[in-house]
Design a protein around this motif. Structure first.
Motif, PDB file in Angstrom:
ATOM      1  N   VAL A 600       0.852  -1.362  -0.081  1.00 31.02           N
ATOM      2  CA  VAL A 600      -0.007  -0.033   0.043  1.00 31.02           C
ATOM      3  C   VAL A 600       1.004   1.080  -0.002  1.00 31.02           C
ATOM      4  CG1 VAL A 600      -0.290  -0.060   2.391  1.00 31.02           C
ATOM      5  CG2 VAL A 600      -1.926   1.176   0.976  1.00 31.02           C
ATOM      6  N   CYS A 601       0.467   2.047  -0.665  1.00 31.54           N
ATOM      7  CA  CYS A 601       1.110   3.640  -0.534  1.00 31.54           C
ATOM      8  C   CYS A 601       0.077   4.763  -0.244  1.00 31.54           C
ATOM      9  CB  CYS A 601       1.739   3.873  -1.911  1.00 31.54           C
ATOM     10  SG  CYS A 601       0.611   4.180  -3.413  1.00 31.54           S
ATOM     11  N   SER A 602       0.877   5.780  -0.038  1.00 30.97           N
ATOM     12  CA  SER A 602      -0.086   6.972   0.433  1.00 30.97           C
ATOM     13  C   SER A 602       0.207   7.731  -1.049  1.00 30.97           C
ATOM     14  CB  SER A 602       0.853   8.069   1.289  1.00 30.97           C
ATOM     15  OG  SER A 602       2.055   8.198   0.807  1.00 30.97           O
ATOM     16  N   GLN A 603      -1.132   8.347  -1.200  1.00 30.08           N
ATOM     17  CA  GLN A 603      -1.398   8.989  -2.591  1.00 30.08           C
ATOM     18  C   GLN A 603      -2.264  10.249  -2.471  1.00 30.08           C
ATOM     19  OE1 GLN A 603      -0.523   9.758  -5.690  1.00 30.08           O
ATOM     20  NE2 GLN A 603      -0.545   7.572  -6.238  1.00 30.08           N
ATOM     21  N   TRP A 604      -2.139  11.277  -3.500  1.00 26.25           N
ATOM     22  CA  TRP A 604      -2.760  12.444  -3.232  1.00 26.25           C
ATOM     23  C   TRP A 604      -4.382  12.068  -3.758  1.00 26.25           C
ATOM     24  CZ3 TRP A 604      -0.098  16.154  -1.216  1.00 26.25           C
ATOM     25  CH2 TRP A 604       0.965  16.128  -1.269  1.00 26.25           C
ATOM     26  N   LYS A 609     -10.274  12.201  -6.694  1.00 24.05           N
ATOM     27  CA  LYS A 609     -11.497  13.334  -6.387  1.00 24.05           C
ATOM     28  C   LYS A 609     -10.661  14.438  -6.738  1.00 24.05           C
ATOM     29  CE  LYS A 609     -13.828  10.435  -3.151  1.00 24.05           C
ATOM     30  NZ  LYS A 609     -14.256  10.321  -1.723  1.00 24.05           N
ATOM     31  N   PRO A 610     -10.995  15.225  -8.122  1.00 25.52           N
ATOM     32  CA  PRO A 610     -10.381  16.416  -8.389  1.00 25.52           C
ATOM     33  C   PRO A 610     -11.047  17.517  -7.506  1.00 25.52           C
ATOM     34  CG  PRO A 610     -11.318  15.266 -10.457  1.00 25.52           C
ATOM     35  CD  PRO A 610     -11.839  14.528  -9.279  1.00 25.52           C
ATOM     36  N   GLU A 611     -11.948  17.552  -6.919  1.00 18.33           N
ATOM     37  CA  GLU A 611     -12.407  18.566  -6.214  1.00 18.33           C
ATOM     38  C   GLU A 611     -11.741  18.547  -4.597  1.00 18.33           C
ATOM     39  OE1 GLU A 611     -15.121  14.967  -5.371  1.00 18.33           O
ATOM     40  OE2 GLU A 611     -14.001  15.974  -7.105  1.00 18.33           O
ATOM     41  N   ALA A 612     -10.985  17.786  -4.147  1.00 12.99           N
ATOM     42  CA  ALA A 612     -10.346  17.478  -2.907  1.00 12.99           C
ATOM     43  C   ALA A 612      -9.519  18.455  -2.790  1.00 12.99           C
ATOM     44  CB  ALA A 612      -9.912  16.168  -2.918  1.00 12.99           C
ATOM     45  N   PRO A 613      -9.145  18.950  -1.437  1.00  8.92           N
ATOM     46  CA  PRO A 613      -7.977  19.877  -1.201  1.00  8.92           C
ATOM     47  C   PRO A 613      -6.862  19.536  -1.733  1.00  8.92           C
ATOM     48  CG  PRO A 613      -9.576  19.695   0.588  1.00  8.92           C
ATOM     49  CD  PRO A 613      -9.997  18.622  -0.245  1.00  8.92           C
ATOM     50  N   SER A 618      -4.517  10.104   0.784  1.00 14.47           N
ATOM     51  CA  SER A 618      -5.376   8.748   1.066  1.00 14.47           C
ATOM     52  C   SER A 618      -4.420   7.789   0.723  1.00 14.47           C
ATOM     53  CB  SER A 618      -6.666   8.959   0.181  1.00 14.47           C
ATOM     54  OG  SER A 618      -6.296   9.014  -1.170  1.00 14.47           O
ATOM     55  N   TYR A 619      -5.078   6.356   0.554  1.00 10.48           N
ATOM     56  CA  TYR A 619      -4.227   5.239   0.368  1.00 10.48           C
ATOM     57  C   TYR A 619      -4.719   4.648  -0.846  1.00 10.48           C
ATOM     58  CZ  TYR A 619      -2.840   5.919   5.211  1.00 10.48           C
ATOM     59  OH  TYR A 619      -2.443   6.366   6.483  1.00 10.48           O
ATOM     60  N   GLU A 620      -3.754   3.965  -1.357  1.00 13.65           N
ATOM     61  CA  GLU A 620      -3.850   3.290  -2.845  1.00 13.65           C
ATOM     62  C   GLU A 620      -3.406   1.971  -2.813  1.00 13.65           C
ATOM     63  OE1 GLU A 620      -3.525   4.730  -7.409  1.00 13.65           O
ATOM     64  OE2 GLU A 620      -1.699   4.880  -6.138  1.00 13.65           O
ATOM     65  N   TRP A 621      -4.146   0.892  -3.343  1.00 15.11           N
ATOM     66  CA  TRP A 621      -3.595  -0.297  -3.483  1.00 15.11           C
ATOM     67  C   TRP A 621      -3.466  -0.489  -4.922  1.00 15.11           C
ATOM     68  CZ3 TRP A 621      -6.099   1.480   0.656  1.00 15.11           C
ATOM     69  CH2 TRP A 621      -5.872   0.936   1.731  1.00 15.11           C
ATOM     70  N   ASP A 628      -6.002  -3.647 -11.485  1.00 13.79           N
ATOM     71  CA  ASP A 628      -7.019  -2.752 -10.565  1.00 13.79           C
ATOM     72  C   ASP A 628      -6.266  -1.991  -9.878  1.00 13.79           C
ATOM     73  OD1 ASP A 628      -8.602  -3.618 -12.473  1.00 13.79           O
ATOM     74  OD2 ASP A 628      -9.602  -5.211 -11.069  1.00 13.79           O
ATOM     75  N   ARG A 629      -6.542  -0.786  -9.445  1.00 13.85           N
ATOM     76  CA  ARG A 629      -6.328   0.018  -8.423  1.00 13.85           C
ATOM     77  C   ARG A 629      -7.482   0.098  -7.388  1.00 13.85           C
ATOM     78  NH1 ARG A 629      -0.996   2.700  -9.194  1.00 13.85           N
ATOM     79  NH2 ARG A 629      -0.253   2.249 -11.445  1.00 13.85           N
ATOM     80  N   LEU A 630      -7.087   0.288  -6.128  1.00  9.21           N
ATOM     81  CA  LEU A 630      -8.142   0.726  -5.195  1.00  9.21           C
ATOM     82  C   LEU A 630      -7.683   1.847  -4.410  1.00  9.21           C
ATOM     83  CD1 LEU A 630     -10.717   0.039  -3.606  1.00  9.21           C
ATOM     84  CD2 LEU A 630      -9.304  -1.534  -2.084  1.00  9.21           C
ATOM     85  N   HIS A 631      -8.535   2.864  -4.097  1.00  8.71           N
ATOM     86  CA  HIS A 631      -8.522   3.936  -3.420  1.00  8.71           C
ATOM     87  C   HIS A 631      -9.424   4.070  -2.109  1.00  8.71           C
ATOM     88  CE1 HIS A 631      -9.978   7.977  -2.704  1.00  8.71           C
ATOM     89  NE2 HIS A 631      -8.599   8.392  -2.238  1.00  8.71           N
TER      90      HIS A 631
END
Length: 875
Positions: A600-604, A609-613, A618-621, A628-631
């Motif tokens: 798992v990695c940390s991700q923007w 979600k383009p509207e996020a600050p 968040s986290y990504e697998w 596939d990728r999971l957020h």
């Protein structure tokens, strides 16, 4: 319930062991023991019956059984268990003959049967008229006896001062008892539930009896238990006999305890992984067992408040009021009861912690007088046996315990004595629970802080006045020592209602950081049901445990998420933390196949979600096999999807096929009395393990089974709120087995987990924050009093005081008020945007206004209108 149509005889003479057990179950008697013991027990039960036993050929159609009222909470008043009808053939008699050789000569249940016989004998003696020299009569003051008998002819016109004082004292006792919400103990009840006291050697005795005597669950249940332990490397091949019928009750109880510890071990290890030093340390439980068994309680909680110790007396010769003796069943209990509780408390297999509620002699009857008279007896004979498991002593005082100089001096003498070596508890911790508002004051807080006594934080609904003058809501949450003790009685009444999750989240936030907090729920009923099952206190305690566990994880999850650069691959220790968190609280993560070791990695967050600050992470697998990728974010972790709650429902003896067979064999059965609780527990456990639909619907082991459809598949369950839940055995699917998750967690070596940092204690006395909530209860009451009732208008003080009113006259603003200076409302300046200062349209149209000088609009002539409108295409 009668036996079968024809009793089967044993080759050696008499009834078969199976037949004896069925008949004993129908009578509500224990079924363990050798054949000789079973025969003797059955003959004694039949001979003691007042009427003739039913004929052997009599049967009862279980579909015609009507629902009976809820059974008493007394452990001796148990509901008779009904054996479900089984369509399978009877097992070979040879196996039953071998089973009786495994029974011990004398089990704990035999001792319990003797105890019940002694209690029956005592009740029979109590029913006989006592002689004039009966010792019980000597314990009651003569004034109380005369008051109970009523005035005689000579006393009809005059009552002695002693009788008046006795009546006054009796009324005070009754008021205190009502405020405590106390219920009388049933005959023979002590601080331990009956099953808890009897089965000191096997905490799962009910389950063992049900499985051993059931054709549907015995073979598959025992086989599944051994397989599960083998998967967890908790049993060796030589430990288990080759034949199932050779597995004795004692060995089965050992395997069940081993299974429970094996499941709990990885759950506890991951909960301590990377835990910071300064964190909330919360223990949650209920005020006593709330009518449940110790086994079901210990499956979820490890802390309890022993409230039944309040009913105990320091001496068998203690004089008490008839209210306490007759209505509340306060009586002297022998030290052997505390010794039995101590054996269970210090047992490594089933250790737990408790708060002991001090006897009513100290807090209600004597109100701290003569402490050297009653405390040595309570401590040396009783409480000392529980010292290894006691967290603190709870001193709960009645509403009549009102602040005074005399009571403060008694308090000082009590603390001085308890701090001396003569008391035996000079290092013990103590908690005080005041039920009168006079004690919630600054000098009392300083007094408790000086002696390091804990002030209990109470949350209650006092609209009926049962807690004296305490306002509804929280009492002052002042931290007077290094731990906090919260008691919650319900939002709807004296002990009524269920707290919602919003309140439970606020409760978590109110627990101080770096401090140990004990949270106890006592809301045991609802406004609709006086005896709900399960009780709201148990539901709230389970929900609160899930909430504070999740929030404890969330603090660590945030620290990992914003650590270092982004994106970055997490370290192995951080990977275990993140994966275990989402595996526990997110069905979405489990559905995508995340394992405890998945990278798992940390991700923007803006990647998904383009509207996020911009700064949010968040986290990504990534799954190489599928591409596939999971957020996932924190909002994907939900408390109602907690996997730990479902894993704790399992006993190890659930079986998919056995659950289907049980439903098929009991098709058409209706009513709560038609199903044994243990059978339903195994059925529900099987549904929880192999059905995602059942888990998402909130099915728990305490859920009641009400009806099995004639098709042998559809089942109707009753939830705690009375709603009906329909499930089917077709929902059981091998691919939805949650056992794979506990196996995944168990494969992680403990050495790879980082233990929690040494706990740091928060010191709220440096900055004075320990009293930041002082007087909050009175401030809240003052604000609520300012609102008043709906029919009251506190701004109106009479027509002659109109100027004192702050409410503005709406008619005056409209220019239509005819009361002038006699108006009850204020004629002050109108706010901006009101009609005052605007043009009077009536004056402009008509050239006059009926209000004349009293009109509050400007009387101006209308401007001349422009008659040149222009063409429609011009702007």
């Amino acid at each position: 319930v009668a036996g079968p149509a024809k009793a089967k005889a044993s080759p050696k003479g008499g009834l078969l062991v199976t037949e004896l057990r069925k008949r004993l179950k129908a009578l509500g008697l224990p079924i363990n023991g050798s054949k000789a013991v079973l025969e003797a027990r059955y003959e004694a039960a039949v001979s003691n019956q007042d009427s003739e036993p039913p004929a052997e050929n009599s049967t009862i159609d279980r579909q015609e059984v009507k629902r009976s009222p809820s059974p008493s909470r007394s452990p001796l008043a148990k509901r008779p268990k009904v054996e479900p009808q089984v369509r399978e053939e009877e097992e070979p008699e040879m196996e039953e003959v071998e089973m009786e050789e495994l029974d011990s000569p004398r089990s704990s249940l035999d001792f319990a049967a003797d105890l019940e016989a002694q209690l029956d004998h005592l009740e029979a003696e109590a029913a006989q008229p006592m002689p004039d020299s009966a010792p019980l009569a000597a314990l009651v003051p003569s004034e109380v006896q005369s008051a109970a008998q009523g005035p005689t002819k000579g006393q009809a016109q005059s009552i002695s001062p002693a009788q008046k004082e006795a009546e006054k004292e009796e009324a005070e006792f009754a008021k205190d008892a009502k405020a405590e919400g106390l219920e009388p103990l049933a005959t023979g009840e002590d601080m331990l539930p009956d099953r808890y006291r009897r089965s000191l050697g096997s905490p799962h005795q009910d389950l063992i009896e049900a499985v051993v005597s059931s054709q549907a669950w015995r073979r598959p249940g025992l086989r599944n238990l051994v397989r599960s332990l083998h998967d967890l490397d908790q049993v060796e091949r030589g430990e288990v006999p080759k034949r199932i019928h050779e597995l004795g009750d004692e060995k089965l109880a050992e395997l069940l305890l081993r299974y429970q510890e094996a499941v709990e071990r990885p759950l506890q290890a991951f909960s301590q992984h990377l835990k910071p030093a300064l964190a909330r340390r919360i223990h949650v439980g209920t005020m006593d067992y709330m009518g449940g068994s110790h086994e079901s309680y210990r499956r979820t909680f490890e802390f309890i408040e022993m409230t039944n110790t309040w009913f105990d007396l320091d001496s068998p010769t203690r004089e008490i009021s008839s209210l306490y003796r007759d209505k509340l069943s306060c009586s002297y209990k022998p030290p052997a009861v505390y010794q039995a509780l101590a054996e269970r408390a210090v047992d490594k297999r089933d250790s737990f912690r408790m708060v002991v509620k001090v006897s009513c002699v100290a807090t209600h009857i004597l109100k701290l007088q003569n402490v050297t008279d009653w405390w040595p007896k309570l401590w040396q004979e009783k409480y000392c046996h529980l010292s290894a498991a006691t967290v603190a002593f709870l001193w709960q005082f009645p509403p009549s315990f009102v602040y005074s100089d005399e009571l403060v001096r008694r308090f000082e003498r009590l603390i001085e004595y308890l701090n001396s070596p003569a008391s035996g508890v000079q290092e013990a911790r103590h908690i005080v629970d005041f039920r009168d508002g006079s004690w919630y004051r600054e000098d009392v807080y300083d007094f408790l802080r000086k002696h390091r006594w804990c002030l209990a934080w109470l949350h209650l609904n006092n609209t009926s006045g049962w807690a004296s003058n305490l306002p509804s809501g929280w009492t002052d949450r002042v931290q007077t020592t290094n731990f906090c003790f919260c008691r919650l009685f319900g939002p709807d009444g004296q002990s009524h209602g269920t707290y919602d999750n919003e309140f439970l989240h606020e409760l978590f936030d109110s627990c101080p950081m770096g401090t140990t907090s004990y949270v106890l729920f006592g809301n045991k009923e609802t406004l609709e049901d006086s005896n709900p099952d399960p009780v709201p206190a148990t539901l709230n305690a389970v929900s609160f445990r899930t909430i504070f566990t999740k929030m404890d994880f969330v603090e660590r999850i945030r620290d990992v998420r914003y650590k270092g650069k982004c994106p970055r691959i997490l370290t192995p220790e951080e990977t275990l933390l993140i994966n275990s968190f989402y595996l526990r609280f997110s069905q979405k993560a489990r559905a995508h196949g995340i394992q405890v070791t998945s990278p798992v990695c940390s991700q923007w967050t803006r990647k998904y979600k383009p509207e996020a600050p911009k700064e949010k992470r968040s986290y990504e697998w990534y799954f190489p096999d599928t591409g596939d990728r999971l957020h996932l974010g924190l909002h994907d972790a939900k408390e109602e999807e907690d996997l730990w709650v479902f894993l704790r429902q399992l006993t190890g003896m659930e079986d998919l096929q056995a659950a289907k067979d049980y439903a098929w064999n009991n098709a058409g059965q209706y009513g709560l009395e038609a199903f044994r609780r243990e059978d339903v527990s195994l059925l529900v456990g099987s549904m929880v393990r192999w059905s995602e639909k059942a888990r998402m619907r909130g099915l728990l082991s305490s859920t009641k089974l009400n009806f099995i459809h004639k098709d042998g598949k559809s089942m109707e369950f009753l939830l705690s709120n009375g709603e009906k839940l329909w499930l089917s055995t077709e929902d059981l699917k091998e691919e939805e087995d949650l056992w794979k998750w506990i196996l995944d967690l168990s494969r992680v070596p403990v050495q790879k987990l980082v233990p929690a940092e040494p706990a740091k204690e928060n010191d709220p006395w440096k900055d004075g924050s320990w009293k930041r909530n002082a007087q909050e209860m009175w401030d809240r009451k003052r604000k609520e009093g300012e609102k008043g009732d709906w029919w009251e208008d506190k701004t109106f003080k009479g027509a002659d005081q109109a100027s004192a009113s702050t409410q503005v006259c709406w008619n005056f603003q409209q220019g239509t008020c005819l009361h002038g200076s006699k108006c009850r409302y204020s004629h002050g300046d109108a706010p901006a945007g009101s009609v005052q200062g605007q043009v009077c349209f009536a004056f402009q149209r008509q050239g006059f206004c009926k209000w004349g000088d009293r009109c509050h609009r400007r009387h101006e002539e209308a401007p001349k209108r422009n008659t040149d409108r222009g063409s429609f295409w011009r702007d």
